[in-house]
Scaffold this motif. Structure first.
Motif, short mmCIF file in Angstrom:
data_model
loop_
_atom_site.label_atom_id
_atom_site.label_comp_id
_atom_site.label_asym_id
_atom_site.label_seq_id
_atom_site.Cartn_x
_atom_site.Cartn_y
_atom_site.Cartn_z
N GLY A 1 54.51 29.40 41.44
CA GLY A 1 53.35 30.09 40.90
C GLY A 1 52.73 29.35 39.72
N GLY A 2 51.80 30.03 39.04
CA GLY A 2 51.16 29.43 37.87
C GLY A 2 50.15 28.36 38.25
N SER B 1 47.08 30.84 43.23
CA SER B 1 48.53 30.95 43.21
C SER B 1 48.88 32.44 43.25
CB SER B 1 49.09 30.30 41.94
OG SER B 1 50.50 30.35 41.93
N THR B 2 50.15 32.73 43.35
CA THR B 2 50.62 34.11 43.29
C THR B 2 51.47 34.25 42.03
OG1 THR B 2 50.66 34.30 45.69
CG2 THR B 2 51.92 35.92 44.44
N ASP B 3 50.96 34.98 41.08
CA ASP B 3 51.63 35.06 39.79
C ASP B 3 50.99 36.17 38.98
OD1 ASP B 3 53.25 34.52 37.64
OD2 ASP B 3 52.78 32.38 37.56
N TRP B 4 51.48 36.33 37.77
CA TRP B 4 50.85 37.30 36.87
C TRP B 4 49.50 36.76 36.42
CZ3 TRP B 4 52.56 42.08 36.37
CH2 TRP B 4 53.90 42.36 36.69
N ARG B 5 48.51 37.64 36.40
CA ARG B 5 47.18 37.27 35.91
C ARG B 5 47.07 37.62 34.43
NH1 ARG B 5 43.05 39.66 40.35
NH2 ARG B 5 42.77 41.11 38.62
N MET B 6 46.02 37.15 33.80
CA MET B 6 45.81 37.43 32.38
C MET B 6 45.59 38.91 32.11
SD MET B 6 43.54 34.23 30.97
CE MET B 6 44.25 32.60 30.83
N ASP B 7 45.12 39.65 33.14
CA ASP B 7 44.92 41.09 32.96
C ASP B 7 46.18 41.88 33.29
OD1 ASP B 7 45.00 40.75 35.66
OD2 ASP B 7 43.00 41.54 36.06
N ARG B 8 47.33 41.17 33.36
CA ARG B 8 48.65 41.78 33.57
C ARG B 8 48.82 42.40 34.95
NH1 ARG B 8 49.80 44.67 27.67
NH2 ARG B 8 49.48 42.78 26.42
N VAL B 9 48.11 41.90 35.92
CA VAL B 9 48.25 42.33 37.31
C VAL B 9 48.94 41.22 38.08
CG1 VAL B 9 47.03 42.95 39.42
CG2 VAL B 9 46.23 43.82 37.22
N GLY C 1 49.74 39.19 41.41
CA GLY C 1 49.11 38.98 42.70
C GLY C 1 48.43 37.63 42.74
N THR C 2 47.39 37.53 43.53
CA THR C 2 46.66 36.26 43.65
C THR C 2 45.88 36.01 42.36
OG1 THR C 2 46.42 36.55 46.04
CG2 THR C 2 44.94 34.98 44.96
N CYS C 3 46.05 34.83 41.82
CA CYS C 3 45.32 34.43 40.61
C CYS C 3 44.77 33.02 40.83
CB CYS C 3 46.23 34.48 39.39
SG CYS C 3 47.75 33.49 39.56
N PHE C 4 43.88 32.59 39.94
CA PHE C 4 43.18 31.32 40.14
C PHE C 4 43.33 30.39 38.95
CE2 PHE C 4 41.34 34.31 43.05
CZ PHE C 4 41.09 33.57 44.19
N CYS C 5 43.13 29.11 39.25
CA CYS C 5 43.30 28.06 38.23
C CYS C 5 42.08 27.16 38.18
CB CYS C 5 44.55 27.24 38.53
SG CYS C 5 46.07 28.22 38.65
N ASP C 6 40.90 27.71 38.49
CA ASP C 6 39.67 26.91 38.43
C ASP C 6 38.90 27.24 37.15
OD1 ASP C 6 38.48 29.36 38.93
OD2 ASP C 6 38.27 28.97 41.07
N GLU C 7 37.86 26.46 36.89
CA GLU C 7 37.12 26.60 35.63
C GLU C 7 36.39 27.94 35.52
OE1 GLU C 7 35.90 22.06 34.42
OE2 GLU C 7 34.68 23.07 35.92
N CYS D 1 37.52 30.88 36.50
CA CYS D 1 38.40 32.05 36.43
C CYS D 1 38.30 32.79 35.10
CB CYS D 1 39.84 31.66 36.74
SG CYS D 1 40.66 30.69 35.43
N LYS D 2 38.00 32.06 34.01
CA LYS D 2 37.90 32.73 32.72
C LYS D 2 36.68 33.64 32.65
CE LYS D 2 39.12 30.52 28.98
NZ LYS D 2 39.19 29.53 27.89
N LEU D 3 35.64 33.26 33.36
CA LEU D 3 34.44 34.10 33.40
C LEU D 3 34.66 35.34 34.26
CD1 LEU D 3 31.69 31.33 33.80
CD2 LEU D 3 32.36 32.52 31.70
N ILE D 4 35.38 35.15 35.35
CA ILE D 4 35.62 36.26 36.27
C ILE D 4 36.78 37.13 35.80
CG2 ILE D 4 36.24 36.84 38.66
CD1 ILE D 4 34.82 34.29 39.52
N GLY D 5 37.75 36.52 35.12
CA GLY D 5 38.90 37.27 34.62
C GLY D 5 40.08 37.30 35.55
N ASP D 6 40.18 36.32 36.46
CA ASP D 6 41.30 36.32 37.41
C ASP D 6 42.16 35.07 37.27
OD1 ASP D 6 39.55 34.48 38.42
OD2 ASP D 6 39.26 35.45 40.35
N CYS D 7 42.25 34.53 36.06
CA CYS D 7 43.08 33.35 35.83
C CYS D 7 44.56 33.73 35.89
CB CYS D 7 42.81 32.75 34.45
SG CYS D 7 41.15 32.08 34.23
N CYS D 8 45.36 32.77 36.32
CA CYS D 8 46.81 32.93 36.22
C CYS D 8 47.19 32.97 34.74
CB CYS D 8 47.53 31.78 36.92
SG CYS D 8 47.26 31.75 38.71
#
Length: 264
Positions: A26-27, A42-50, A52-58, A60-67
């Motif tokens: 993950g991560g 990836s499959t890991d904890w997201r920044m919003d503490r959920v 599941g599927t999270c992202f590592c692209d530029e 993701c910080k705007l959308i809020g789904d970063c790992c």
């Protein structure tokens, strides 16, 4: 009971191994991607503490789904640029025009870092030597003015060394100006924002703007009395213009810097 305990222990161990495997896979390790990339996940904890599927692209910080580890694995790197080049000469001779300076990108932004600033700037200028080396200043017409900073950057070949042409200062009271002056926001044209009706401004006259024969600058009002309405125009924005009345001629300008200009 012992058999059940052993079986239960194996299940716990298997769960732990699966969890550790997930941590390893993950991560955002080695997954920092540009823009929005659906495969950069990836499959890991997201920044919003959920979890599941999270992202590592530029994006993701705007959308809020970063790992969760995105900021550590993919630190933001802002754009870096070189120093400004020297100002170019005027694009044209003997008329108000512009000069240019440029800079280059030394490092592109990554992982949501600050974007690159402008790589080119233009500013007004006016030169009095044509391509044939002939002097081409005029004594009639509107006064062309710009910031004192331009005076510091004039090329040495244009500056006179004659002791009797050291220059002088003209004080004017601004009577009117166009709306375009206060709307100017370009970095090297913001000085126009300080032009205000009713204010007294100082304008320095010296070579090469000073005419070699009359030792005066175009539009300085030397030949007119104080009641004469005279016209001026900002170099760098032909729509920033207005009128003023001559107050007096003095040897040195004493106005605040933001109200001190130079004939160009």
């Amino acid at each position: 009971m012992s058999g059940i305990a052993v079986k239960g222990g194996c299940l716990v161990l298997l769960a732990a191994l699966l969890w550790l495997s997930n941590l390893a896979e993950g991560g955002c390790s080695a997954k920092c991607c540009k823009g929005r990339d659906p495969t950069c996940s990836s499959t890991d904890w997201r920044m919003d503490r959920v979890f599941g599927t999270c992202f590592c692209d530029e994006t993701c910080k705007l959308i809020g789904d970063c790992c969760y580890g995105y900021t550590q694995e993919c630190p933001a790197q802002s754009c870096t640029v070189s120093e400004w080049s020297p100002w170019s000469g005027c694009a044209l001779q003997c008329k108000p025009t512009y000069r240019v300076r440029i800079r280059s990108i030394e490092r592109e932004p990554k992982n949501g870092g600050d974007p690159c600033p402008a790589l080119e700037e233009k500013a007004g200028c006016l030169e009095y030597i044509n391509y044939q080396g002939q002097y081409c200043a005029h004594t009639h017409g509107p006064a062309f003015i710009t910031t004192l900073e331009y005076n510091k950057e004039r090329r040495k070949r244009d500056l006179s060394t004659e002791s009797d042409a050291a220059g002088y200062c003209m004080e004017f009271k601004l009577e009117s100006l166009s709306q375009q002056c206060t709307m100017e926001t370009r970095p090297y044209a913001r000085w126009m924002q300080y032009l205000r009706e009713g204010y007294t401004v100082c304008v320095f006259c010296q070579p090469p703007a000073m005419n070699r024969d009359s030792h005066s600058c175009q539009g300085d009002g030397t030949d007119f009395d104080r009641n004469k309405i005279l016209h001026w125009q900002a170099v760098g924005n032909s729509r920033c213009r207005g009128t003023w009345k001559k107050v007096q001629r003095v040897e040195q300008c004493s106005c605040p810097v933001v109200h001190s200009f130079v004939f160009t």
